[in-house]
Design an enzyme around this catalytic site. Structure first.
Site, PDB file in Angstrom:
ATOM      1  CB  SER A  91      -0.963  -0.051   1.189  1.00  0.00           C
ATOM      2  OG  SER A  91      -1.881   1.009   1.110  1.00  0.00           O
ATOM      3  CG  ASP A 228      -2.446   4.130  -1.588  1.00  0.00           C
ATOM      4  OD1 ASP A 228      -3.100   4.011  -2.646  1.00  0.00           O
ATOM      5  OD2 ASP A 228      -2.538   3.330  -0.638  1.00  0.00           O
ATOM      6  CG  ASP A 232      -5.997   0.979  -1.082  1.00  0.00           C
ATOM      7  OD1 ASP A 232      -5.019   1.743  -1.226  1.00  0.00           O
ATOM      8  OD2 ASP A 232      -6.158   0.283  -0.058  1.00  0.00           O
TER       9      ASP A 232
END
Ligand code: MG
Length: 440
Positions: A91, A228, A232
């Site tokens: 992430s 990012d 997401d």
């Protein structure tokens, strides 16, 4: 400490996040799910972690389809055609991290129970299947075109000028194309996938977005979009080059996207409750997976967390930064400049702080004492899902232990600055007394 954190398995590569662990995770998942789609973000360790995962899956007799370099919402959307999905990503974490995030066919991340089950199998003694039953890779997935198609079905064409900062992450594979297909003039920044994230830190917070803000101003764009590493998340910059805060963006989506109900964490601003309509607000624990679960449970129109995760159940229960980008562009095209729309949203003074205490073991005693004291007070409602959130007529207070240090965090928000100070001071004095009584 268990293997799973709030976002699946994640750690520094070749320390916690090793190919050995990935292989075991693949073998465990393949024991439970027989057709799995796998994708990855551009991290330099992607091949090492994904190939080990796939080896584990095949050794358990599962069939595997690879989606390649994709965003997390693209992978989660692709999972609808499989029994499960796995995204190899860390992430917004720095380059040296990687991780595994597991998805259900409806776009929900694996629940705590599913994670526990997987962890037991990973720590167990699973053997691979007989050689004749070993799984095979079958074809490649149309994950990106499928995701683009469903997004375009749910937004109207528009012709704004938009700067997109992909941060050298997964968004490079999709967001600029989606916005161009909508009819926008797109200026793409850092749209070359690079696992070293050379352009900026992958987390889309204000201090990492100076290039985006400057480009929006220099090109006279209508807005800017930032993602990012695995896309997401989505954050926006208005036409003046100012980053819209997470609370503002949440209220903005609520004003235009929510008809009946919305889910958001206990720490989100009360602007959500007061964005001009009679909307039911479901408060959740902090963490996007909890918001997704509540959106599904309550059948809410929308869910959001102020870190930049936006959940639109009409697409999937996975936070979808790409659809959120398309949606905010559509809303600006319909309702006018982002800075003006945001200025019309309700906005309240907020005070944050905290009190440290000496021993980690005091946490439960302190929070128990705080709850007992507050229950003797006058308030409108009390929510103990995640810390203690007290709703008063003129504002609210959240008293919540830090997850990482011996500290009680206090947040107060109210209709005016005086009320916020008063609510904060009252909460602080309660916490102080409860810390003192634990010290005795
Ligand atoms: Mg992310």
């Amino acid at each position: 400490m268990g293997l799973f954190g709030s976002s699946g398995i994640r750690g520094v590569v070749n320390e916690m996040m090793t190919p050995e662990l990935s292989l075991k995770a693949g073998r465990a998942l393949g024991f439970l799910h027989k057709h799995v789609v796998v994708g990855h973000d551009p991290r330099t360790s992607a091949a090492m972690i994904e190939d080990a995962l796939v080896a584990g899956l095949l050794s358990s007799g599962a069939r595997v389809t690879r989606a390649g370099l994709v965003s997390t919402p693209t992978l989660a959307y692709a999972a609808r055609r499989f029994s499960a999905g796995v995204m190899v990503t860390a992430s917004h974490n720095p380059s040296e991290y990687n991780g595994l995030k597991f998805w259900n066919p409806d776009g929900m991340a694996f629940s705590l129970q599913q994670q526990d089950e997987l962890e037991r199998l990973i720590n167990g003694d699973l053997k691979g299947v007989d050689w004749k039953a070993i799984g095979q890779e079958s074809g490649s997935s149309d994950a990106i075109p499928d995701h683009i198609a469903v997004i375009l079905k749910h937004v109207r064409p528009c012709s704004l000028k938009v700067v997109v900062d992909c941060g050298c992450g997964s968004a490079s594979t999709i967001t600029p194309y989606v916005l161009r297909e909508m009819g926008c003039k797109v200026i793409a920044l850092n749209a070359q996938p690079d696992g070293f994230f050379p352009a900026r830190d992958p987390e889309p917070v204000d201090e990492n977005l100076s290039q985006l803000k400057a480009t929006v101003r220099a090109t006279g764009a209508d807005l800017g979009i930032a993602h990012d590493g695995d896309a997401d998340r989505m954050m926006a910059v208005d036409e003046t080059g100012r980053m819209v805060t997470g609370d503002e963006l949440l209220a903005y989506f609520c004003r235009f996207e929510v008809k009946e109900s919305v889910a958001c964490p206990v720490d989100a601003s009360m602007a959500v409750d007061r964005c001009g309509k009679d909307v039911k607000v479901y408060r959740t624990r902090i963490g996007d997976a909890f918001v997704s679960e509540e959106v599904r449970r309550a059948g809410a129109d929308f869910g959001g967390e102020t870190s930049g995760t936006w959940i639109f159940p009409r697409i999937s229960y996975c936070p979808d930064g790409i659809y959120a980008a398309a949606k905010v562009v559509e809303l600006v095209s319909e309702h006018g400049p982002l800075s003006e729309a945001v200025a019309q949203l309700p906005r309240y003074p907020l005070k944050r702080g905290g009190l440290k205490f000496a021993k980690e073991g005091w946490k439960a005693g302190i929070m128990g004492g705080v709850k007992a004291e507050i229950e003797r007070e006058q308030y409108r409602s009390l929510n103990t899902l995640d810390g203690i959130r007290v709703q008063y007529d003129d504002g609210w207070v959240l008293i919540r232990p830090s997850g990482t240090e011996p500290k009680i965090r206090i947040t107060a928000e109210a209709v005016d600055a005086g009320a916020a100070e008063r609510l904060y001071a009252r909460a602080e004095s309660i916490v102080k007394r409860c810390i003192a009584s634990c010290a005795q």
